[in-house]
Design an enzyme around this catalytic site. Structure first.
Site, PDB file in Angstrom:
ATOM      1  N   CYS A  19      -3.358  -2.284   6.773  1.00  0.00           N
ATOM      2  CA  CYS A  19      -2.316  -1.271   6.570  1.00  0.00           C
ATOM      3  C   CYS A  19      -2.246  -0.267   7.713  1.00  0.00           C
ATOM      4  CB  CYS A  19      -2.538  -0.557   5.239  1.00  0.00           C
ATOM      5  SG  CYS A  19      -2.123  -1.597   3.824  1.00  0.00           S
ATOM      6  N   ASP A  97       0.892  -3.062  -5.404  1.00  0.00           N
ATOM      7  CA  ASP A  97       2.122  -2.306  -5.600  1.00  0.00           C
ATOM      8  C   ASP A  97       2.733  -2.554  -6.977  1.00  0.00           C
ATOM      9  OD1 ASP A  97       1.994  -1.051  -3.168  1.00  0.00           O
ATOM     10  OD2 ASP A  97       3.281  -2.476  -2.136  1.00  0.00           O
ATOM     11  N   GLY A 145       7.471 -19.584  -0.619  1.00  0.00           N
ATOM     12  CA  GLY A 145       7.320 -18.606   0.445  1.00  0.00           C
ATOM     13  C   GLY A 145       8.102 -18.996   1.680  1.00  0.00           C
TER      14      GLY A 145
END
Length: 355
Positions: A19, A97, A145
């Site tokens: 991140c 999330d 994906g």
């Protein structure tokens, strides 16, 4: 290359990791502001319960009276060199999330960008296997994906989940007087900086993997508590950045006591040795005007509070009387380090940190 033994270190192929790759808060805010100003005005979508208004963790769309769909995507470059661990960390981070909105993931799509002429197929396969392992632990399939050939290795997920429309936990619902609970200790960025320079011990690596692959699955249980008012997860903008997002959304301040903020064991020694990420400084430059650090606090304290957390912990704002029940939920989900770090206070939006 024909074997994983001859493959380069994953972290050597990327300019950033985890991140810490995020665009700085200030640049991102400017991009979104300019984008919103340039976009044509459209009628509001009544079913869109959570959009881009407060920079929340995921979008939420109401399906019916009992179900809302949570949608999010998260991907980044390697924070570790072991491909299986990289896949696990990226998947754990992406699913977080959904949990941060109070929901449960239902399935995911893989996002894969790899330098296919540099990394052997078995290395890439191990990254995918790591993500599949975490999703299996969470009880969700990876149902498809997209993949591309890239100059840097990137992996993550688009994750979908469900939540009751009345149980959605936004980052903007905190109330003055709420206690602040942090679910994981800080220091992931510092450990990753040491790892990239070959200075992280085997015990430090174990702790890095332990915290970054621990699912934030306490989210739905926390959302079920009436006294929990807001929730987010602490990732690339550091504790201060994500707490500021909570403050801005609610129009409130926050008071944090540094002595109560949990740290990964050994992080202070690494800080003193100079292992700090560039993202930590970018974070501070982006929101320093909205933060007051007590004079006794040091640059090392500042670096820790701004340290980008990959797959960091949940940050919860709840009524003081709800704290025992919230900590019990964390405990049931094998989170032994969730602690109260401060409280929300009347506005304006700012964070004050005392020793």
């Amino acid at each position: 290359m024909s074997s994983s033994a001859s493959a380069p270190r994953l972290t050597s192929l990327s300019h950033g990791g985890g991140c810490g790759c995020k665009i700085s808060p200030a640049i991102l805010a400017d991009l979104l502001r300019r984008s919103a100003a340039a976009a044509p005005q459209s009628a509001p979508h009544a079913a869109l319960l959570v959009g881009t208004e407060t920079g929340d963790d995921a979008a939420v769309y109401r399906l019916n009276d009992s179900q809302a769909l949570i949608a999010t995507t998260d991907f980044f470059m390697p924070i570790v060199d072991d491909p299986f661990d990289f896949g696990r960390i990226a998947a754990t981070n992406a699913l977080s999330d959904v949990y941060a909105m109070g929901g449960r993931p239902i399935f995911a799509l893989a996002l894969l960008a790899m330098p296919v002429n540099v990394l052997p197929a078995e290395v890439i396969r191990e990254i995918l296997r790591g993500g599949e392992t975490v999703c299996a632990q969470a009880g969700v399939p990876i149902a498809g994906g997209h993949s591309i050939d890239s100059v840097e290795p990137i992996y993550g997920l688009a994750a979908l989940g469900l939540v009751h429309p009345g149980k959605v936990l936004r980052n903007s619902g905190a109330r003055a007087g709420d206690a602040l609970i942090l679910g994981k200790p800080l220091g992931v960025g510092i450990l990753s900086a040491a790892l990239k320079k070959g200075a992280l011990s085997s015990d430090g690596y174990r702790q890095l993997i332990d915290t970054t692959t621990r699912l934030n699955s306490a989210g739905p249980g926390l959302a079920a508590l009436a006294g929990v008012h807001a929730m987010t997860d602490v990732t690339g903008f550091g504790l201060l950045g994500h707490l500021l997002g909570m403050c801005r959304g609610a129009g409130l301040g926050a008071d944090v006591r540094l002595a109560q903020v949990p740290e990964i064991e050994g992080v202070r020694a690494l800080l003193m040795a100079g292992y700090v990420t560039g993202a930590s400084a970018r974070n501070w430059d982006s929101y320093r005007d909205e933060v007051r650090l007590a004079p006794e606090l040091t640059p090392l304290d500042q670096a820790l509070l701004c340290d980008p957390q990959t797959s960091g912990g949940l940050l919860v704002a709840c009524a003081p009387e709800t704290v025992p029940a919230a900590l019990e939920v964390f405990g049931r989900e094998v989170f032994g380090q969730a602690v109260v770090i401060g409280e929300m206070s009347p506005g304006p939006a700012r964070v004050t940190v005392e020793p």
